[in-house]
Design a protein around this motif. Structure first.
Motif, mmCIF file in Angstrom:
data_model
loop_
_atom_site.group_PDB
_atom_site.id
_atom_site.type_symbol
_atom_site.label_atom_id
_atom_site.label_comp_id
_atom_site.label_asym_id
_atom_site.label_seq_id
_atom_site.Cartn_x
_atom_site.Cartn_y
_atom_site.Cartn_z
ATOM 1 N N TRP A 28 0.810 -1.219 0.000
ATOM 2 C CA TRP A 28 0.000 0.000 0.000
ATOM 3 C C TRP A 28 0.843 1.268 0.000
ATOM 4 C CZ3 TRP A 28 -2.505 -3.164 4.294
ATOM 5 C CH2 TRP A 28 -3.404 -4.082 3.740
ATOM 6 N N CYS A 29 0.261 2.342 -0.556
ATOM 7 C CA CYS A 29 0.962 3.622 -0.690
ATOM 8 C C CYS A 29 1.095 4.314 0.671
ATOM 9 C CB CYS A 29 0.171 4.576 -1.583
ATOM 10 S SG CYS A 29 -0.353 3.911 -3.154
ATOM 11 N N CYS A 32 -2.083 5.756 2.708
ATOM 12 C CA CYS A 32 -3.272 4.939 2.439
ATOM 13 C C CYS A 32 -3.944 4.565 3.759
ATOM 14 C CB CYS A 32 -2.872 3.674 1.691
ATOM 15 S SG CYS A 32 -4.266 2.571 1.396
ATOM 16 N N LEU A 34 -5.646 1.839 4.303
ATOM 17 C CA LEU A 34 -5.854 0.396 4.468
ATOM 18 C C LEU A 34 -5.091 -0.175 5.663
ATOM 19 C CD1 LEU A 34 -6.032 -0.679 0.748
ATOM 20 C CD2 LEU A 34 -7.721 -1.235 2.511
ATOM 21 N N CYS A 63 -7.022 -3.074 -3.942
ATOM 22 C CA CYS A 63 -6.055 -2.758 -2.876
ATOM 23 C C CYS A 63 -6.523 -3.387 -1.570
ATOM 24 C CB CYS A 63 -5.899 -1.257 -2.725
ATOM 25 S SG CYS A 63 -5.175 -0.472 -4.183
ATOM 26 N N ASN A 133 -12.936 3.916 -0.500
ATOM 27 C CA ASN A 133 -11.989 5.017 -0.762
ATOM 28 C C ASN A 133 -12.437 5.850 -1.957
ATOM 29 O OD1 ASN A 133 -11.433 3.388 -2.926
ATOM 30 N ND2 ASN A 133 -9.396 2.784 -2.252
ATOM 31 N N GLY A 137 -8.598 1.894 -6.722
ATOM 32 C CA GLY A 137 -7.194 2.203 -6.489
ATOM 33 C C GLY A 137 -6.261 1.331 -7.312
ATOM 34 N N PRO A 211 -8.710 6.974 3.226
ATOM 35 C CA PRO A 211 -8.003 7.787 2.237
ATOM 36 C C PRO A 211 -7.313 6.966 1.150
ATOM 37 C CG PRO A 211 -7.222 8.265 4.479
ATOM 38 C CD PRO A 211 -8.072 7.044 4.555
ATOM 39 N N CYS A 212 -7.409 7.455 -0.057
ATOM 40 C CA CYS A 212 -6.587 6.969 -1.160
ATOM 41 C C CYS A 212 -5.930 8.216 -1.740
ATOM 42 C CB CYS A 212 -7.447 6.262 -2.204
ATOM 43 S SG CYS A 212 -6.542 5.848 -3.705
ATOM 44 N N PRO A 213 -4.907 8.713 -1.046
ATOM 45 C CA PRO A 213 -4.312 9.986 -1.483
ATOM 46 C C PRO A 213 -3.706 9.895 -2.873
ATOM 47 C CG PRO A 213 -2.976 8.952 0.242
ATOM 48 C CD PRO A 213 -4.239 8.169 0.146
ATOM 49 N N THR A 214 -3.112 8.740 -3.175
ATOM 50 C CA THR A 214 -2.403 8.587 -4.441
ATOM 51 C C THR A 214 -3.306 8.845 -5.642
ATOM 52 O OG1 THR A 214 -1.178 6.856 -3.326
ATOM 53 C CG2 THR A 214 -0.898 7.002 -5.709
ATOM 54 N N LEU A 215 -4.551 8.394 -5.549
ATOM 55 C CA LEU A 215 -5.400 8.440 -6.734
ATOM 56 C C LEU A 215 -6.646 9.294 -6.554
ATOM 57 C CD1 LEU A 215 -4.818 4.719 -7.537
ATOM 58 C CD2 LEU A 215 -3.937 6.655 -8.836
HETATM 59 S S1 SF4 Z 1 -3.937 3.219 -4.658
HETATM 60 FE FE1 SF4 Z 1 -5.115 4.178 -3.026
HETATM 61 S S2 SF4 Z 1 -6.170 2.510 -1.995
HETATM 62 FE FE2 SF4 Z 1 -4.549 1.605 -3.242
HETATM 63 S S3 SF4 Z 1 -2.815 1.404 -1.856
HETATM 64 FE FE3 SF4 Z 1 -2.577 3.382 -2.893
HETATM 65 S S4 SF4 Z 1 -3.583 4.844 -1.567
HETATM 66 FE FE4 SF4 Z 1 -4.249 2.825 -0.912
#
Ligand code: SF4
Lengths: 277, 385
Positions: A28-29, A32, A34, A63, A133, A137, A211-215
């Protein structure tokens, strides 16, 4: 380092036994939610009083679907959307098992939506942890069944034109006997709800806003996990017993959290015919 | 209706094929059925719904066929022998989780009572168009076992065989029945329980800290611990190593796929069942399966009376394909005649295997009814020339 400080550094975390150490670090990012959801779940498992030899975790794809791979229990990483029917078979073949489905909103509510409502309707005796999220993801941030209207994703580049599912309302309307929602900011309350859901007989759902900050966050003015958490802090309101109809999440809107449903109803297994004629 | 301890419905019956299949499943030890109504397989679900509660099993009607197949896999990992039954449209939907069953080596039985296709096709009429789908229908490259009954009695017997093979090789086994056999009612003899041979999956004998869930034994098959056994297994549809952990690299893929394929190919001699009639002196061999094997009996008899030395090779096991036996026969015969209720699926396999060693004469039929025996007779005559 002083003697004291050395002694204060623990070699292991009490929850380590519930993780497959040889599979870490996870994928995971940073930022995240998760990890938080998983940590609350591990805490809930330990405090639930359940025999952990008899707990099985089933995930779908995504994810959140990777959770099954990190938990040191009997764990199943199945096909996209099919965690609930797989869990149904597992539970019915061995009713002694506590079967938990841990997966994401896309997996459980879009491709698996039909299974979700039917398992709730049957009051299948499983616990469902649905991490929401607001987007897909694993595949790079596409529109999901929960994406708020007007939010940006890679497949809603002009802003989402669809209406999202209100998951607690969907679950309650389909017959779930326990429905709660928390964000990853509410770790203690989330853990407590997970314990209740694990101890509940019947179809119990905990939605985890995460949160899914990356996306998702990056495209919707919350590019870090902290900013998404800050949004949860500003906008979530605890309203136990709220009518699930009223807990829809709008873009940048209020997030109603709490326990919405906790009722008793015979489960599918309670009602099985048992005529040895 | 009498029931003994194992739920085997011992006796002589006038029984429909679909019902015989359900009784075969129960005799084999099946205690979980998940399915979705579909013609012409519904009678199997109906029978299981009535019978499973009587023997301590569970029947569940799922919301669709994807869910049915997923539940069947879940039940197998819960320790039950499990089955579903469907027909063409449902078979298509089950392909997704059939693949998961192959990848995770999950014993279970999937019955396809074939009807006319494609699409909704002819729901109430016979077809054999799903033979290649049974072989290749799920994505990726794999080996599978498929059996094809020609009578209600055989539907009963082969359902037991299907469970035994699935438990032995840890692979979903497909029963490629057809509407004609499924809806045919005739004499079925169900033996006493002590005469029903059943096989159970091999369990691990080592303690949990020494157990590698996907480490195969000599026959290519790993012993199977299920949920609740205390082994804390991880099972995934991703390519995985011997621990069952995802391994996203070409080496792991190579090791896993080669083993999954080899465990069927290397054991093909033990898996393949063929019924042979009059092959000793044959110069023409009819290759058929399911209802078409039965339909072929009359034209074979007629041709014999005409003095044509023709025999029957009935594919009880359709997959894996009996390549060895075909190559042997190819040296002895002039031609193979392949009638089937599709436009040429097994005929292509025969052609592939025998090549130029003998002629292959397809007798295609789109389904909806069975072959006119005269058409098969005509093909036998031309083969004998
Ligand atoms: S893409 Fe989003 S949900 Fe998936 S691991 Fe990264 S932050 Fe978490």
């Amino acid at each position: 380092m002083t003697q004291l400080a050395q002694r204060e550094i623990a070699e292991t975390h009490p929850r380590d036994v519930l993780l497959r150490q040889d599979r870490l670090p996870h994928i995971w990012c940073p930022g995240c939610g998760l990890g938080i959801a998983l940590n609350c779940f591990l805490g809930a498992l330990m405090k639930s009083g359940l025999d952990l030899k008899k707990v099985a975790v089933v995930s779908g794809i995504g994810c959140a679907g990777r959770v099954a791979g990190y938990i040191n229990l009997d764990s199943f990483h199945t096909t996209h959307g099919r965690a609930i029917p797989f869990a149904t078979g597992l539970k019915l073949a061995n009713p002694e098992l506590k079967v938990v489905v841990f997966s994401g909103d896309g997996d459980l509510i879009a491709i698996g939506g039909n299974h979700f409502i039917h398992a709730a309707r049957r009051n299948m005796d499983i616990t469902v942890i649905c991490v929401n999220n607001f987007n897909y993801g694993m595949t790079g941030g596409q529109l999901g069944p929960t994406t708020p209207t007007t939010a940006f994703t890679t497949t809603s580049p002009y802003g989402n034109r669809e209406h999202p599912f209100n998951i607690p309302y969907l679950a309650a309307g389909s017959g779930a006997v326990y429905v709660a929602r928390w964000t990853t900011l509410h770790v203690r309350r989330l853990e407590r709800s997970m314990i209740e859901a694990l101890q509940k007989k019947g179809f119990a759902l905990v939605e985890v806003i995460s949160p899914c900050p990356t996306l998702y966050g990056r495209r919707n003015k919350m590019p870090t996990g902290v900013e998404e958490m800050e949004y949860y802090r500003r906008k979530s309101v605890i309203r136990h017993g709220a009518d699930p109809r009223d807990v829809e999440i709008r873009y940048e809107g209020e997030i109603v959290v709490g326990k919405f449903v906790d009722v008793e109803k015979p489960t599918f297994i309670d009602l099985l015919p048992n005529d040895n004629r | 209706m009498s029931n003994n301890g194992k739920g085997v419905l011992t006796g002589e019956f006038f029984m429909e094929g679909d019902v015989a299949c359900a009784e075969g499943a129960i005799a084999a030890g099946c205690r979980f059925f998940a399915g979705y109504p579909i013609t012409p397989a519904t009678e199997i679900a109906e029978r299981m719904a009535r019978r499973l509660p009587q023997v301590g099993g569970v029947f569940i009607q799922m919301e669709d066929e994807m869910a049915s197949m997923a539940a069947v896999l879940g039940a197998s990992w819960g320790g039950a022998k499990s089955m579903t039954a469907t027909s063409g449209p449902g078979f298509s939907l089950m392909m997704e989780n059939l693949g998961l069953g192959i990848m995770t080596e999950t014993p279970c039985v999937l019955v396809n009572v074939q009807r006319g296709g494609p699409s909704t096709g002819l729901p109430t009429a016979v077809g054999q168009g799903d033979v290649m789908q049974a072989r290749w229908g799920s994505h990726g490259h794999y080996e599978i076992i498929a059996l094809s009954p020609s009578s209600p009695q055989e539907f009963f017997d082969l359902t037991i065989t299907a469970f035994n093979l699935s438990e032995t090789y840890r692979v979903p086994v497909v029963i490629l029945a057809d509407e004609a056999v499924g809806h045919m009612t005739e004499r079925v003899v169900i033996p006493p329980p002590e005469q029903v041979h059943t096989v159970d999956r091999r369990k691990p004998t080592v303690p949990p800290d020494e157990y590698l869930p996907y480490k195969a034994e000599g026959d290519g098959v790993p012993p199977m611990a299920v949920a609740g056994d205390g082994y804390h297994i991880h099972v995934t549809g991703l390519t995985h190593d011997e621990r069952g952990y995802p391994a996203m690299n070409a080496e792991a893929q190579d090791r896993l796929i080669r083993r999954l394929v080899a465990k069927i190919r290397d054991n093909a001699d033990d898996i393949i069942i063929l019924t042979e009639r009059d092959l000793d002196d044959a110069e023409v061999v009819v290759i058929a399966y399911g209802i078409t094997a039965r339909v072929s009996m009359l034209p074979i008899e007629m041709a014999r009376r005409e003095g044509i030395r023709v025999g029957l090779l009935k594919l009880v096991t359709v997959w894996p394909f009996p390549e060895k036996r075909l190559i042997e026969l190819a040296g002895q015969v002039k031609a193979f005649v392949v009638p089937e209720l599709n436009m040429g699926q097994i005929a292509l396999e025969v052609q592939r295997v025998v090549g130029s060693r003998a002629r292959t004469i397809p007798v295609p039929h789109p389904g909806g009814t069975v072959h006119d025996p005269k058409v098969i007779l005509e093909a036998i005559r031309s083969a004998a020339q």
